[in-house]
Design a protein around this motif. Sequence first.
Motif, PDB file in Angstrom:
ATOM      1  N   UNK A 117      40.926  42.154  48.938  1.00  0.00           N
ATOM      2  CA  UNK A 117      41.955  43.094  48.500  1.00  0.00           C
ATOM      3  C   UNK A 117      42.671  42.658  47.228  1.00  0.00           C
ATOM      4  N   UNK A 118      42.756  41.362  46.991  1.00  0.00           N
ATOM      5  CA  UNK A 118      43.466  40.896  45.791  1.00  0.00           C
ATOM      6  C   UNK A 118      42.922  39.548  45.367  1.00  0.00           C
ATOM      7  N   UNK A 119      43.293  39.168  44.139  1.00  0.00           N
ATOM      8  CA  UNK A 119      42.926  37.863  43.611  1.00  0.00           C
ATOM      9  C   UNK A 119      43.888  37.513  42.477  1.00  0.00           C
ATOM     10  N   UNK A 120      44.307  36.245  42.363  1.00  0.00           N
ATOM     11  CA  UNK A 120      45.204  35.880  41.257  1.00  0.00           C
ATOM     12  C   UNK A 120      44.496  35.950  39.913  1.00  0.00           C
ATOM     13  N   UNK A 190      53.640  36.000  37.031  1.00  0.00           N
ATOM     14  CA  UNK A 190      52.612  36.022  38.037  1.00  0.00           C
ATOM     15  C   UNK A 190      51.691  37.215  37.780  1.00  0.00           C
ATOM     16  N   UNK A 191      50.398  36.989  37.895  1.00  0.00           N
ATOM     17  CA  UNK A 191      49.403  38.035  37.682  1.00  0.00           C
ATOM     18  C   UNK A 191      48.512  38.134  38.912  1.00  0.00           C
ATOM     19  N   UNK A 192      48.343  39.353  39.415  1.00  0.00           N
ATOM     20  CA  UNK A 192      47.448  39.575  40.540  1.00  0.00           C
ATOM     21  C   UNK A 192      46.551  40.775  40.247  1.00  0.00           C
ATOM     22  N   UNK A 193      45.288  40.659  40.649  1.00  0.00           N
ATOM     23  CA  UNK A 193      44.376  41.793  40.644  1.00  0.00           C
ATOM     24  C   UNK A 193      44.360  42.391  42.049  1.00  0.00           C
ATOM     25  N   UNK A 231      53.220  35.171  45.989  1.00  0.00           N
ATOM     26  CA  UNK A 231      53.387  33.767  45.598  1.00  0.00           C
ATOM     27  C   UNK A 231      52.037  33.234  45.148  1.00  0.00           C
ATOM     28  N   UNK A 232      52.070  32.509  44.051  1.00  0.00           N
ATOM     29  CA  UNK A 232      50.863  31.867  43.522  1.00  0.00           C
ATOM     30  C   UNK A 232      51.130  30.373  43.442  1.00  0.00           C
TER      31      UNK A 232
END
Length: 459
Positions: A117-120, A190-193, A231-232
């Motif tokens: 569903x997501x990835x940094x 913070x960056x999320x895909x 949070x990363x």
Amino acid sequence: MYRLLLISGLALGLAACGPAPRPAMEGPVQLHEPDDPLWLAEHLDVLLRPEMRGRVTGSRSFALAAQYVEDRMREFRLQPALEGHYRIVYEARVHLPWPAVLGWADQDTAAFLPGLEFWPGARSDTGRAVADQVALCAQPRTCPAAPVWVLPTASAAEAPVLAKARSAQAVLLVGPLRPALTDAPISGLRLLQLTPEAAARLLALPTSTLRAHLADTAAVTLRLRRPIFLRVRRMGETRAGALNVLGFVAGKDPGLRDELVIVCADLDVITLPGSPLLFDGAHLGEGVTALLELARFYSTLAAYWPQPRRTLLFAVWSGARQGLLGLRAYLRQPLWDPAATRRIVYLDPDPEALAELHRLAEQYGMTLTPVLPPDSLQEDRQVFWQVPSEWQQIYRRIYNASAAVSIPEPERLRIRALQRARALVQAAQAVLLPEVITPDPWAPVREDTLRLPVTENDP
């Protein structure tokens, strides 16, 4: 036509493990292209071993793969690059933004599945962000002030810089999950895909509504009933002793041997040390495999004949997935005068990096020629997600659909990689032969012709 070279008096056994014995001196023979499948398969099988498969720059896997390349260069009798060493070490940062958590602030446990569903994003900084307000925009230039921006993946290049300038805490990029690496984060951002389905669930919107907002020219500010939380962390920001592996085949033409042709390829991959989530099927080692076969060919040729004309440098770079760090390190401190470097022949570079590669070469006054496999062999190259089966079951319960996870078939991947390696060798030869082999007919040099004639005055 360079598929065959007619060379009088040379019989070179390319399938042999070492240099061929000195041939008889009569009769023309054919020197075929250096695409011996046994050698290519051996190199590729070593690079695909589990202990070398995750060879991100700075990792133990990379060090093992680099040692293999160095051993082969020594076996093929290439000249060490610098003071008896094939390795050149440089300082580099390897930024790995992982692990990451995405969910809602009123829920203690993670609610979204990484890889499904997501990835940094590669340039994501570490830290956390909590927000009950987000801005949905089609273009980052139209985004209003908000703690979190939601944008389509197509705007990934310019969105982080603008978001940072406008004090956003995080950027959510909606689209396919495409893992990548870089050498440094964007500080404080913070960056999320996210997949469209996951983004819609996070924001409590129908997927169709979310897509419409991200395609509309007018930005929308959305107040959320459930504040989102992300949070990363950092698995490692390694100040690594990164290294390149380089070896020479000296030129034989007195008028041209001071000119250099660089043949290079990338050794590193996209992965996470110690994590099975990623398998980089786009970089299986085809470029390095082709490079080693070309190095073996030209080094063996040089052992018997006055070829190649120009000097060849075979270079294996690290840090290619972190902004071409290895190539940049070489260009800052080259082993050869850049003005005398005739061409850089780059085997199997990332197509997305071509523009930057050409820019770097031009900056240092060099010409770069990329060598790519044909499109028919490029179709299945991707980074595969290897998420646990229980995650896939959770995904199925949430979305009532199967997760889009591709499990590679190892033998099929290997066969396709071998085909690409052979195609790279053949395409590289079409570039190299006019550069380093005399195109006109020539005769072998006999040992007795190297002796000076004896005159009457000699003792």
